[in-house]
Design a protein around this motif. Structure first.
Motif, PDB file in Angstrom:
ATOM      1  N   ASP A 321      12.166  62.760  -4.344  1.00 58.61           N
ATOM      2  CA  ASP A 321      12.885  61.520  -4.047  1.00 58.61           C
ATOM      3  C   ASP A 321      11.981  60.517  -3.336  1.00 58.61           C
ATOM      4  N   ILE A 322      11.114  61.021  -2.458  1.00 62.36           N
ATOM      5  CA  ILE A 322      10.167  60.141  -1.771  1.00 62.36           C
ATOM      6  C   ILE A 322       9.208  59.526  -2.775  1.00 62.36           C
ATOM      7  N   ARG A 323       8.698  60.358  -3.700  1.00 62.79           N
ATOM      8  CA  ARG A 323       7.759  59.851  -4.707  1.00 62.79           C
ATOM      9  C   ARG A 323       8.439  58.840  -5.622  1.00 62.79           C
ATOM     10  N   ARG A 324       9.678  59.086  -5.962  1.00 64.53           N
ATOM     11  CA  ARG A 324      10.407  58.161  -6.822  1.00 64.53           C
ATOM     12  C   ARG A 324      10.637  56.826  -6.106  1.00 64.53           C
ATOM     13  N   ALA A 325      11.024  56.871  -4.838  1.00 67.61           N
ATOM     14  CA  ALA A 325      11.247  55.639  -4.063  1.00 67.61           C
ATOM     15  C   ALA A 325       9.942  54.874  -3.882  1.00 67.61           C
ATOM     16  N   LYS A 326       8.858  55.620  -3.684  1.00 67.64           N
ATOM     17  CA  LYS A 326       7.545  54.983  -3.530  1.00 67.64           C
ATOM     18  C   LYS A 326       7.150  54.254  -4.810  1.00 67.64           C
ATOM     19  N   GLN A 327       7.353  54.909  -5.947  1.00 70.22           N
ATOM     20  CA  GLN A 327       6.991  54.306  -7.223  1.00 70.22           C
ATOM     21  C   GLN A 327       7.824  53.066  -7.509  1.00 70.22           C
ATOM     22  N   LYS A 328       9.107  53.100  -7.153  1.00 67.72           N
ATOM     23  CA  LYS A 328       9.976  51.944  -7.345  1.00 67.72           C
ATOM     24  C   LYS A 328       9.521  50.775  -6.483  1.00 67.72           C
ATOM     25  N   MET A 329       9.102  51.060  -5.253  1.00 67.98           N
ATOM     26  CA  MET A 329       8.635  49.999  -4.362  1.00 67.98           C
ATOM     27  C   MET A 329       7.363  49.358  -4.908  1.00 67.98           C
ATOM     28  N   ILE A 330       6.412  50.191  -5.361  1.00 66.42           N
ATOM     29  CA  ILE A 330       5.154  49.678  -5.905  1.00 66.42           C
ATOM     30  C   ILE A 330       5.400  48.856  -7.159  1.00 66.42           C
ATOM     31  N   GLU A 331       6.283  49.342  -8.012  1.00 68.22           N
ATOM     32  CA  GLU A 331       6.602  48.631  -9.246  1.00 68.22           C
ATOM     33  C   GLU A 331       7.287  47.302  -8.935  1.00 68.22           C
ATOM     34  N   SER A 332       8.157  47.293  -7.922  1.00 72.13           N
ATOM     35  CA  SER A 332       8.832  46.061  -7.536  1.00 72.13           C
ATOM     36  C   SER A 332       7.823  45.034  -7.026  1.00 72.13           C
ATOM     37  N   LEU A 333       6.871  45.468  -6.222  1.00 68.19           N
ATOM     38  CA  LEU A 333       5.847  44.555  -5.708  1.00 68.19           C
ATOM     39  C   LEU A 333       5.021  43.971  -6.847  1.00 68.19           C
ATOM     40  N   ARG A 334       4.601  44.820  -7.778  1.00 62.23           N
ATOM     41  CA  ARG A 334       3.792  44.361  -8.899  1.00 62.23           C
ATOM     42  C   ARG A 334       4.572  43.393  -9.774  1.00 62.23           C
ATOM     43  N   ARG A 335       5.800  43.750 -10.100  1.00 64.31           N
ATOM     44  CA  ARG A 335       6.623  42.945 -10.997  1.00 64.31           C
ATOM     45  C   ARG A 335       6.943  41.582 -10.390  1.00 64.31           C
ATOM     46  N   GLU A 336       7.288  41.550  -9.111  1.00 64.13           N
ATOM     47  CA  GLU A 336       7.675  40.290  -8.489  1.00 64.13           C
ATOM     48  C   GLU A 336       6.477  39.364  -8.303  1.00 64.13           C
ATOM     49  N   THR A 337       5.303  39.925  -8.029  1.00 65.79           N
ATOM     50  CA  THR A 337       4.100  39.100  -7.900  1.00 65.79           C
ATOM     51  C   THR A 337       3.757  38.434  -9.225  1.00 65.79           C
ATOM     52  N   ILE A 338       3.803  39.212 -10.307  1.00 65.49           N
ATOM     53  CA  ILE A 338       3.523  38.660 -11.636  1.00 65.49           C
ATOM     54  C   ILE A 338       4.556  37.596 -12.005  1.00 65.49           C
ATOM     55  N   TYR A 339       5.805  37.839 -11.651  1.00 67.17           N
ATOM     56  CA  TYR A 339       6.875  36.887 -11.965  1.00 67.17           C
ATOM     57  C   TYR A 339       6.633  35.554 -11.256  1.00 67.17           C
ATOM     58  N   ILE A 340       6.238  35.613  -9.983  1.00 72.39           N
ATOM     59  CA  ILE A 340       5.972  34.385  -9.221  1.00 72.39           C
ATOM     60  C   ILE A 340       4.862  33.579  -9.888  1.00 72.39           C
ATOM     61  N   VAL A 341       3.788  34.269 -10.297  1.00 78.00           N
ATOM     62  CA  VAL A 341       2.660  33.591 -10.940  1.00 78.00           C
ATOM     63  C   VAL A 341       3.101  32.941 -12.244  1.00 78.00           C
ATOM     64  N   GLN A 342       3.843  33.670 -13.062  1.00 78.29           N
ATOM     65  CA  GLN A 342       4.281  33.148 -14.359  1.00 78.29           C
ATOM     66  C   GLN A 342       5.141  31.899 -14.203  1.00 78.29           C
ATOM     67  N   ILE A 343       6.130  31.978 -13.307  1.00 74.95           N
ATOM     68  CA  ILE A 343       7.039  30.844 -13.115  1.00 74.95           C
ATOM     69  C   ILE A 343       6.292  29.635 -12.564  1.00 74.95           C
ATOM     70  N   GLN A 344       5.395  29.857 -11.593  1.00 78.28           N
ATOM     71  CA  GLN A 344       4.716  28.721 -10.984  1.00 78.28           C
ATOM     72  C   GLN A 344       3.727  28.065 -11.940  1.00 78.28           C
ATOM     73  N   VAL A 345       3.108  28.835 -12.811  1.00 76.79           N
ATOM     74  CA  VAL A 345       2.221  28.241 -13.818  1.00 76.79           C
ATOM     75  C   VAL A 345       3.010  27.285 -14.710  1.00 76.79           C
ATOM     76  N   ILE A 346       4.204  27.714 -15.122  1.00 74.54           N
ATOM     77  CA  ILE A 346       5.065  26.851 -15.949  1.00 74.54           C
ATOM     78  C   ILE A 346       5.462  25.596 -15.175  1.00 74.54           C
ATOM     79  N   VAL A 347       5.851  25.777 -13.897  1.00 78.95           N
ATOM     80  CA  VAL A 347       6.227  24.637 -13.057  1.00 78.95           C
ATOM     81  C   VAL A 347       5.065  23.667 -12.915  1.00 78.95           C
TER      82      VAL A 347
END
Length: 491
Positions: A321-347
């Motif tokens: 469960d710890i490993r699963r929560a850790k992976q979700k946190m890392i994936e969330s950080l990666r996904r949200e950072t990429i999303y910010i870059v994509q949206i701001q480039v369009i803006v």
């Protein structure tokens, strides 16, 4: 951003275009609403007919005064704000509300001392070198103090959930300042330059007092244990250093152009600036401010939830469960950072196309317009650096955060020293270079921390703090262990 997250999650859970738009407007109002209100108020004052006919030297004096007040008030308040925001977040987590107002009072003393240390010598220079009137210097000093305290008290907005009242305090106070300008100019024949300065002074003094009133009402009971805050400041020196380096990096390119470029001017023998470059910088900042809104929404609604789940899973959860929560946190950080870059480039693409059409029609063209594209890219990256630094604050990276701030500051300084002599189209590349240095350092530092997260969490005693007590009892060393609470919101 304690308290904002819950409301954002509730709003963004609702389906429908209208609800999504409303949630976006709410997020914008909470994060950058006061900034937008101030910008609109300033522009309305500048559009008054008496100001349009003012002599160029008087306009430059007022613009330079406002520029210096805003820049140095932010430089002064930000390092104190960052440590206090974390202190308050920890106290909220511990439900120790009585200690919060004592930190407000202690911080107020630090701000007042800093305002005096910076403001009084410059006020003397304005009088003895610039030969400016005493009343103008006094109004400028109070404007500086009011804005510094406004920035400082804004730290505690995340504790107060009265967002509408706070927004209305900005609206009401700036409206009062504008009313003063109109009445004093049209009824009492006061100079428009003096009227605007006094109007801004009144507005920000009112805002600071209203915010302090909200804070007092929220924390009726409080102790006088101010010494704890200084202990916390000593422990969190790395937060202060990291934030100070970032803020200095945010303005060091302006300072280089103020003193070394061909665009520099000297106003009243004390205000050094580069209006053309400063205008391009201002436009780049405004066009990229959406990065902060997107970041706050994504962090508060997604990453913070994953981060909290991981921290809670460490205590008592199974290994998988710890490993699963850790992976979700890392994936969330990666996904949200990429999303910010994509949206701001369009803006940025949309804003840039609009700028080419609109800016020349409102008088922004030539050198300032040619500087804008590079600066816009630079500001997008430097705002991303700020976002990544907040992730480092979440990870409690006491070495990495100051190093990222140093990379950004040093890169921007060196880059600006090179580009200050280049053609206008390349003038903003110093910011691009410095921001890229900071972004690269932050990216690899976060990557390193995530790859070694288990060692960082368990090896440093983050969850269980070892308290070493040595007692000589028949030559036996006795140790005790104390469970450590994990703090709340790290930003």
């Amino acid at each position: 951003m304690a308290g904002i997250g819950f409301e954002l999650k509730r709003l963004f859970k609702k389906e429908g275009v209208f609800n999504t738009i409303f949630a976006g407007v709410y997020a914008t109002a909470v994060t950058v609403g006061p900034t937008i209100i101030v910008i609109i108020a300033l522009n309305i004052m500048y559009m008054l007919p008496p100001y349009i006919g003012v002599a160029y030297s008087d306009r430059e004096l007022l613009s330079s005064t406002i520029l210096y007040v805003f820049v140095f008030a932010l430089i002064l308040a930000s390092p104190i704000n960052i440590i206090l925001s974390r202190y308050v977040a920890d106290k909220i987590y511990e439900e120790d509300f009585d200690s919060i107002y004592s930190s407000v009072e202690t911080g107020s003393v630090l701000i007042a001392l800093s305002v005096g240390i910076l403001g009084i010598p410059f006020g003397c220079a304005m009088y003895f070198i610039g030969h400016l009137p005493i009343y103008y210097i006094f109004a400028s000093y109070l404007f500086f103090a009011g804005l510094s305290f406004t920035f400082y008290y804004m730290t505690f907005i995340t504790v107060l959930k009265e967002y509408r009242k706070i927004t209305f305090s900005f609206l009401g106070s700036l409206a009062a300042g504008f009313l003063f300008v109109v009445v004093s100019v049209y009824w009492f024949d006061l100079s428009i330059v003096d009227a605007i300065l006094f109007g801004l002074m009144i507005s920000f003094m009112l805002i600071a007092m209203i915010l302090l009133t909200f804070i007092k009402r929220s924390f009726v009971h409080h102790n006088k244990n101010s010494g704890e805050l200084f202990t916390y400041i000593k422990k969190g020196w790395w937060l202060i250093l990291a934030n100070a380096l970032y803020i200095w990096g945010l303005y060091v390119h302006n300072f280089v152009f103020w003193f070394l470029s061909d665009y520099k001017i000297l106003v009243a023998n004390v205000f050094q600036s580069a209006p053309t470059y400063d205008m391009a910088t201002y436009l780049a900042m405004i066009s990229n401010i959406s990065v902060l809104v997107i970041f706050v929404v994504n962090v508060e609604t997604k990453f913070h939830t994953a981060y909290k789940a991981y921290c809670e899973s460490i205590i008592g959860a199974a290994g998988k469960d710890i490993r699963r929560a850790k992976q979700k946190m890392i994936e969330s950080l990666r996904r949200e950072t990429i999303y910010i870059v994509q949206i701001q480039v369009i803006v940025n693409i949309i804003v840039f196309i609009a700028a080419l059409v609109i800016f020349p029609k409102i008088g922004i063209e030539g050198v300032a317009l040619s500087m804008y594209p590079a600066l816009s890219i630079g500001y997008m990256i430097l705002y991303l650096v700020q976002c990544l630094m907040i992730f480092l604050f979440y990870l409690d990276d006491q070495k990495g955060a100051p190093l990222v701030g140093l990379a950004f500051f040093a890169g921007t300084l060196l880059g600006s020293l090179v580009t200050v002599r280049l053609s206008p189209a390349f003038a903003g590349l110093g910011v691009v270079f410095g921001a890229s240095c900071g972004f690269t350092a932050a990216f690899f530092r976060i990557r390193y921390k995530l790859m070694n997260l288990d060692k960082h969490i368990y090896g440093r005693g983050k969850i269980v703090k070892q308290v070493k007590k040595i007692k000589k009892q028949n030559s036996v060393t006795i140790y005790s262990f104390q469970t450590m609470k994990e703090g709340g919101d790290s930003n």
